[in-house]
Design a protein around this motif. Structure first.
Motif, short mmCIF file in Angstrom:
data_model
loop_
_atom_site.label_atom_id
_atom_site.label_comp_id
_atom_site.label_asym_id
_atom_site.label_seq_id
_atom_site.Cartn_x
_atom_site.Cartn_y
_atom_site.Cartn_z
N LYS A 12 0.89 -1.09 0.07
CA LYS A 12 0.18 0.06 0.09
C LYS A 12 0.79 1.28 0.06
N LEU A 13 2.01 1.09 0.78
CA LEU A 13 2.71 2.36 0.71
C LEU A 13 3.47 2.57 -0.59
N LYS A 14 3.79 1.43 -1.53
CA LYS A 14 4.47 1.80 -2.86
C LYS A 14 3.44 1.91 -3.98
N ARG A 15 2.23 1.68 -3.60
CA ARG A 15 1.52 1.42 -4.71
C ARG A 15 1.10 2.72 -5.71
N TRP A 16 1.67 2.69 -7.07
CA TRP A 16 1.03 3.37 -8.09
C TRP A 16 1.89 4.72 -7.98
N GLY A 17 2.60 5.04 -7.26
CA GLY A 17 3.51 6.22 -6.81
C GLY A 17 2.96 7.61 -7.13
N HIS A 18 2.63 7.76 -8.43
CA HIS A 18 2.19 9.14 -8.78
C HIS A 18 1.10 9.43 -9.41
N MET A 19 0.38 10.36 -9.03
CA MET A 19 -1.30 10.58 -9.23
C MET A 19 -1.58 10.56 -10.54
N ALA A 20 -0.96 11.05 -11.53
CA ALA A 20 -1.37 11.00 -12.81
C ALA A 20 -1.54 9.72 -13.50
N LYS A 21 -0.68 8.79 -12.83
CA LYS A 21 -0.75 7.45 -13.51
C LYS A 21 -1.61 6.73 -12.85
#
Length: 241
Positions: A12-21
Motif C-alpha cells: 500500500k505504501l508503494k502502490r502506483w506512486g504518481h497521481m497522474a498514472k
C-alpha cells in the motif's frame, strides 16, 4: 494479523506512486466496467466499487465523470486484462497485471524489463500458485461492531478470519474468495456498511528474504514495470522490510 497484513501494508505504501498514472489506471478500469455493465453506478456494482477506489485515491469527481463519459464513446479502446509472470533477479517471483488494448506492445514492454534485469518471463499461469488471489473490501466500522459475528455472517462468501483494522480512518479491511466479489459487495451494502474500497489483490504465500542490495535491484525492476501505462499492479514474493 500475519502474512496478508504484513504484505498489504508494504504494498500500500508503494502502490502506483504518481497521481497522474494512478488516474490513468483507474480510467481504464472504469472503461472496462462501463462497457460490461453500463454507466450508472447504482446499476453497476463493479463500477460502483471502482468509483469508491477512485475517491480513496483522491481522484476528482470531474475526472471520474469524464472517464465514464469517454467509456461510452464509440472510439473508446477495448481493454483486456492480461497477466505476465516470471522470475526477476535473485529468484524473486514477479506477477504483473495489465489492462491493454495492444497485447503485442504490452508483452514487448514487459519482456524488455525482465531482460534488462536478467529475469525470465514465463508462460501465463506458471507462477499463479505462488500467490493467493483475493477479493478485498474496505468499509467504515460501525459503532459496536463485533468482528467475530461479522466474519461468521460472511462465512458463506469465503471470508478469511484475518482482517485489518485502521484506527486512524476507522476502517476495516476483509479478504475473501474472488468469486464472491459481487455477492459480498451487495451484502455489505445491504447491511448498511459504507464501502470505501473494493478490489482484487494477490498475496504471496512464500515470502523470500533478500539483502538490502538485492531489494534495491528488485524495487528498480518493479518501478520500471510500473512506468508503463498498461501495467496496473506488480506483485512480488519479496519479504517486506
Amino acid at each position: 494479523m500475519g502474512r496478508a497484513f504484513e504484505y498489504r501494508k508494504a504494498a500500500k505504501l508503494k502502490r502506483w506512486g504518481h497521481m497522474a498514472k494512478t488516474f490513468t489506471k483507474i480510467g481504464k478500469q472504469i472503461a472496462i466496467a462501463v462497457k460490461a455493465g453500463g454507466p450508472e453506478p447504482d446499476m453497476n456494482p463493479a463500477l460502483r466499487a471502482i468509483i469508491a477506489n477512485a475517491k480513496r485515491e483522491n481522484m476528482p469527481k470531474d475526472n471520474i465523470e469524464r472517464a465514464i463519459k469517454n467509456a461510452m464513446g464509440k472510439d473508446q479502446s477495448d481493454y483486456k486484462e492480461v497477466t505476465y509472470e516470471g522470475y526477476g533477479p535473485h529468484g524473486i517471483a514477479v506477477f504483473v497485471e495489465t489492462l491493454t488494448d495492444n497485447t503485442t506492445r504490452t508483452v514487448g514492454d514487459v519482456r524488455s524489463v525482465f531482460n534488462k534485469f536478467s529475469g525470465n518471463l514465463g508462460t501465463q499461469g506458471s507462477l499463479s500458485f505462488l500467490f493467493d488471489h483475493k477479493a478485498v473490501f474496505t468499509f467504515k466500522k460501525k459503532d459496536g461492531l463485533d468482528m467475530d459475528e461479522l466474519i461468521l455472517d460472511l462465512i458463506d462468501y469465503g471470508i478469511d478470519e484475518e482482517f485489518d483494522e485502521d484506527e486512524e480512518t476507522n476502517e476495516i479491511t476483509i479478504y475473501a474468495e474472488p468469486t464472491s466479489f459481487g455477492e459480498l459487495q451487495k451484502h455489505l451494502e445491504s447491511e448498511g456498511f459504507e464501502v470505501t474500497g473494493a478490489e482484487f489483490t494477490r498475496i504471496p504465500n512464500d515470502l523470500k528474504e533478500v539483502t538490502e542490495e538485492q531489494r534495491e535491484t528488485i524495487d528498480k525492476m518493479v518501478e520500471k514495470l510500473e512506468e508503463f501505462d498498461d501495467v496496473q499492479t506488480v506483485y512480488t514474493n519479496m519479504k517486506p522490510e
